[in-house]
Scaffold this active site. Structure first.
Site, PDB file in Angstrom:
ATOM      1  N   HIS A 100      31.760  -8.070 -19.592  1.00  0.00           N
ATOM      2  CA  HIS A 100      32.960  -8.911 -19.563  1.00  0.00           C
ATOM      3  C   HIS A 100      33.967  -8.403 -20.604  1.00  0.00           C
ATOM      4  O   HIS A 100      33.617  -8.182 -21.760  1.00  0.00           O
ATOM      5  CB  HIS A 100      32.569 -10.358 -19.847  1.00  0.00           C
ATOM      6  CG  HIS A 100      33.765 -11.212 -20.058  1.00  0.00           C
ATOM      7  ND1 HIS A 100      34.746 -11.319 -19.113  1.00  0.00           N
ATOM      8  CD2 HIS A 100      34.163 -11.955 -21.115  1.00  0.00           C
ATOM      9  CE1 HIS A 100      35.699 -12.111 -19.567  1.00  0.00           C
ATOM     10  NE2 HIS A 100      35.366 -12.515 -20.786  1.00  0.00           N
TER      11      HIS A 100
ATOM     12  N   ASN B 225      41.722 -10.231 -20.972  1.00  0.00           N
ATOM     13  CA  ASN B 225      40.545 -10.956 -20.485  1.00  0.00           C
ATOM     14  C   ASN B 225      40.950 -11.735 -19.229  1.00  0.00           C
ATOM     15  O   ASN B 225      41.669 -12.740 -19.330  1.00  0.00           O
ATOM     16  CB  ASN B 225      40.048 -11.903 -21.586  1.00  0.00           C
ATOM     17  CG  ASN B 225      38.861 -12.748 -21.144  1.00  0.00           C
ATOM     18  OD1 ASN B 225      38.495 -12.767 -19.962  1.00  0.00           O
ATOM     19  ND2 ASN B 225      38.268 -13.461 -22.078  1.00  0.00           N
TER      20      ASN B 225
ATOM     21  N   CYS C  79      33.862 -17.134 -17.882  1.00  0.00           N
ATOM     22  CA  CYS C  79      33.844 -15.663 -17.854  1.00  0.00           C
ATOM     23  C   CYS C  79      32.542 -15.096 -17.284  1.00  0.00           C
ATOM     24  O   CYS C  79      32.457 -13.902 -16.979  1.00  0.00           O
ATOM     25  CB  CYS C  79      34.092 -15.107 -19.242  1.00  0.00           C
ATOM     26  SG  CYS C  79      35.696 -15.591 -19.916  1.00  0.00           S
TER      27      CYS C  79
HETATM   28  N1  COA Z   1      48.248 -12.525 -34.097  1.00  0.00           N
HETATM   29  C1  COA Z   1      48.222 -12.614 -35.441  1.00  0.00           C
HETATM   30  N2  COA Z   1      47.283 -13.275 -36.113  1.00  0.00           N
HETATM   31  C2  COA Z   1      46.357 -13.917 -35.407  1.00  0.00           C
HETATM   32  C3  COA Z   1      46.322 -13.900 -33.999  1.00  0.00           C
HETATM   33  C4  COA Z   1      47.334 -13.169 -33.348  1.00  0.00           C
HETATM   34  N3  COA Z   1      47.386 -13.058 -31.996  1.00  0.00           N
HETATM   35  N4  COA Z   1      45.256 -14.611 -33.571  1.00  0.00           N
HETATM   36  C5  COA Z   1      44.657 -15.091 -34.670  1.00  0.00           C
HETATM   37  N5  COA Z   1      45.316 -14.676 -35.773  1.00  0.00           N
HETATM   38  C6  COA Z   1      45.030 -14.974 -37.153  1.00  0.00           C
HETATM   39  C7  COA Z   1      44.289 -16.268 -37.362  1.00  0.00           C
HETATM   40  O1  COA Z   1      45.174 -17.365 -37.304  1.00  0.00           O
HETATM   41  C8  COA Z   1      43.701 -16.069 -38.719  1.00  0.00           C
HETATM   42  O2  COA Z   1      44.695 -16.323 -39.668  1.00  0.00           O
HETATM   43  P1  COA Z   1      44.328 -17.066 -41.050  1.00  0.00           P
HETATM   44  O3  COA Z   1      43.349 -16.143 -41.734  1.00  0.00           O
HETATM   45  O4  COA Z   1      45.637 -17.176 -41.723  1.00  0.00           O
HETATM   46  O5  COA Z   1      43.732 -18.376 -40.675  1.00  0.00           O
HETATM   47  C9  COA Z   1      43.399 -14.583 -38.756  1.00  0.00           C
HETATM   48  O6  COA Z   1      44.162 -13.994 -37.695  1.00  0.00           O
HETATM   49  C10 COA Z   1      41.950 -14.266 -38.529  1.00  0.00           C
HETATM   50  O7  COA Z   1      41.470 -15.085 -37.449  1.00  0.00           O
HETATM   51  P2  COA Z   1      40.075 -14.848 -36.794  1.00  0.00           P
HETATM   52  O8  COA Z   1      39.900 -15.821 -35.692  1.00  0.00           O
HETATM   53  O9  COA Z   1      39.034 -14.788 -37.859  1.00  0.00           O
HETATM   54  O10 COA Z   1      40.315 -13.370 -36.219  1.00  0.00           O
HETATM   55  P3  COA Z   1      39.328 -12.451 -35.457  1.00  0.00           P
HETATM   56  O11 COA Z   1      39.317 -11.123 -36.053  1.00  0.00           O
HETATM   57  O12 COA Z   1      38.027 -13.143 -35.180  1.00  0.00           O
HETATM   58  O13 COA Z   1      40.065 -12.291 -34.041  1.00  0.00           O
HETATM   59  C11 COA Z   1      39.891 -13.173 -31.846  1.00  0.00           C
HETATM   60  C12 COA Z   1      40.365 -13.418 -33.263  1.00  0.00           C
HETATM   61  C13 COA Z   1      40.191 -14.424 -31.027  1.00  0.00           C
HETATM   62  C14 COA Z   1      40.658 -11.982 -31.284  1.00  0.00           C
HETATM   63  C15 COA Z   1      38.385 -12.883 -31.843  1.00  0.00           C
HETATM   64  O14 COA Z   1      37.722 -13.855 -32.600  1.00  0.00           O
HETATM   65  C16 COA Z   1      37.802 -12.835 -30.463  1.00  0.00           C
HETATM   66  O15 COA Z   1      38.064 -11.924 -29.720  1.00  0.00           O
HETATM   67  N6  COA Z   1      36.928 -13.807 -30.141  1.00  0.00           N
HETATM   68  C17 COA Z   1      36.274 -13.852 -28.868  1.00  0.00           C
HETATM   69  C18 COA Z   1      37.235 -14.301 -27.819  1.00  0.00           C
HETATM   70  C19 COA Z   1      36.597 -14.296 -26.458  1.00  0.00           C
HETATM   71  O16 COA Z   1      35.774 -13.497 -26.182  1.00  0.00           O
HETATM   72  N7  COA Z   1      37.057 -15.237 -25.635  1.00  0.00           N
HETATM   73  C20 COA Z   1      36.650 -15.339 -24.286  1.00  0.00           C
HETATM   74  C21 COA Z   1      35.377 -16.014 -24.124  1.00  0.00           C
HETATM   75  S1  COA Z   1      34.375 -15.128 -23.093  1.00  0.00           S
END
Ligand code: COA
Length: 345
Positions: free
Chosen positions: A260, A290, A118
């Site tokens: 980003h 993204n 990214c």
């Molecule tokens: N729909 C429903 N639930 C989801 C889900 C989805 N699309 N994705 C994850 N969950 C669930 C998880 O499984 C977890 O469930 P659990 O508590 O039963 O284990 C719960 O939601 C919380 O997960 P968590 O990872 O803590 O959520 P979050 O609030 O951090 O959001 C992301 C997840 C991936 C959206 C977030 O962490 C994020 O944006 N991270 C950065 C990603 C990024 O920038 N990537 C590119 C790199 S540059």
């Protein structure tokens, strides 16, 4: 010889197919409500079977060249360098940039890929700007293009909710220090200790492609979402602050930040760290998700088209991605003849 690299063209390209959150929720254990509130994303574009990253890169490049031609008469013959940032090249080998150059009618020019996930577009800008400043090239087409839909685990609700396909491009020319559009400096960094946070384990020299299915889904992209979130906020904020100091904007700060586009909560947190208002943080991830290396130039094209980014604005670009990698650059936004982002049918 001039030592400035100046932006003189901008274009973007998205695939025709749009996938809404509700469409994802039809086959995955997720919901429109979860995706909107946790990421800010409403829909994303994805390529059709048979399409590839170079198809989007060519369209974005064509648009950027049209924009540069309208701007200052740049002709395809004037381009002598193509740098393509991508982590989803058409093939593991060779690089995709020479193919893109050939399809754009630029054959014969220097062309290579950059792999910084990214952050790829910022790294590509830095590489091209350095080559312009060194006199190795005079006009460069710099493209960020990715098709992560081709490497996502179809059953992974987390990654499928976030990523979309897309490409964006700029034309850089040599110019004079102080001109609007001059790239004023770069802050770049990496931390290989975090390599496992964003990875495709199989298919490289460490875990070779054997023709058999990789174990445990290792052929798919995987991401440690929560850890990546924290690292993204920390490193984009630190890199942006370092660059702001370096270019002498510590007093007034930037007018616009084009970061980003991964998660709107990450963008808000970076804005808070930099003491900026919501209006100053460009957001287009709601419509595209993204798009990895395409993210920053697509956000630029969108902000120009919607009037959020105007000539004279002090603009800071900052990215974060796999590697881990991060990087920032800054410019005074120039008068640019932009053309609407192309929807690739
Ligand atoms: N729909 C429903 N639930 C989801 C889900 C989805 N699309 N994705 C994850 N969950 C669930 C998880 O499984 C977890 O469930 P659990 O508590 O039963 O284990 C719960 O939601 C919380 O997960 P968590 O990872 O803590 O959520 P979050 O609030 O951090 O959001 C992301 C997840 C991936 C959206 C977030 O962490 C994020 O944006 N991270 C950065 C990603 C990024 O920038 N990537 C590119 C790199 S540059």
């Amino acid at each position: 010889m001039s030592d400035a690299a100046v932006v003189c063209g901008l274009g973007g390209a998205l695939p025709e197919t749009v996938v809404s959150n509700d469409e994802l929720a039809a086959t995955l254990d997720t919901s429109d409500e979860w995706i909107r509130t946790r990421t800010g994303i409403e829909r994303r574009h994805v390529i059709k079977p048979g399409e590839a990253t170079s198809d989007l890169a060519v369209e974005a490049g064509r648009r950027a060249l049209e924009s540069a031609r309208a701007q200052d008469g740049t002709a395809p013959d004037d381009i002598d360098l193509v740098v393509l940032a991508t982590s989803t090249p058409d093939h593991p080998c060779p690089a995709t940039a020479p193919l893109v150059a050939e399809r754009l009618g630029l054959g014969g020019v220097a062309a290579f890929d950059i792999s910084a996930v990214c952050t790829g577009f910022v790294y590509a800008l830095a590489a091209a700007a350095s080559m312009l400043s060194a006199g190795t090239a005079r006009r460069a087409l710099v493209i960020g293009a990715d098709t992560f839909s081709t490497i996502l685990d179809p059953c992974d609700r987390t990654t499928r909710a976030i990523f979309g396909d897309g490409a964006g491009a700029v034309v850089l020319r040599t110019g004079h220090a102080g001109e609007p559009g001059e790239l004023l400096g770069f802050d770049l960094g990496s931390d290989g200790a975090g390599a496992e946070m964003i990875t495709v384990r199989a298919g490289g020299s460490r875990q070779r492609s054997t023709g058999l299915a990789a174990p445990d889904g290792d052929q798919w992209f995987s991401m440690q979402g929560r850890a990546v979130f924290t690292e993204a906020v920390l490193n984009m904020s630190k890199s942006a602050q370092a660059l702001i100091g370096r270019v002498g904007w510590a007093g007034e700060g930037p007018d616009r930040v084009v970061a980003h586009q991964a998660n709107v909560r990450i963008l808000r947190a970076v804005g808070d760290q930099l003491g900026l208002s919501a209006e100053q943080i460009v957001v287009n991830l709601d419509r595209v998700g993204n798009t990895v290396a395409g993210s920053i130039p697509l956000a630029l094209a969108d902000a120009v088209a919607t009037g959020g980014l105007r000539p004279g604005h002090r603009v800071l670009l900052t990215g974060f991605g796999g590697g881990l990698t991060w990087g920032s650059t800054a410019l005074i936004w120039p008068e640019l003849a932009t053309v609407p982002t192309h929807i690739h049918a």
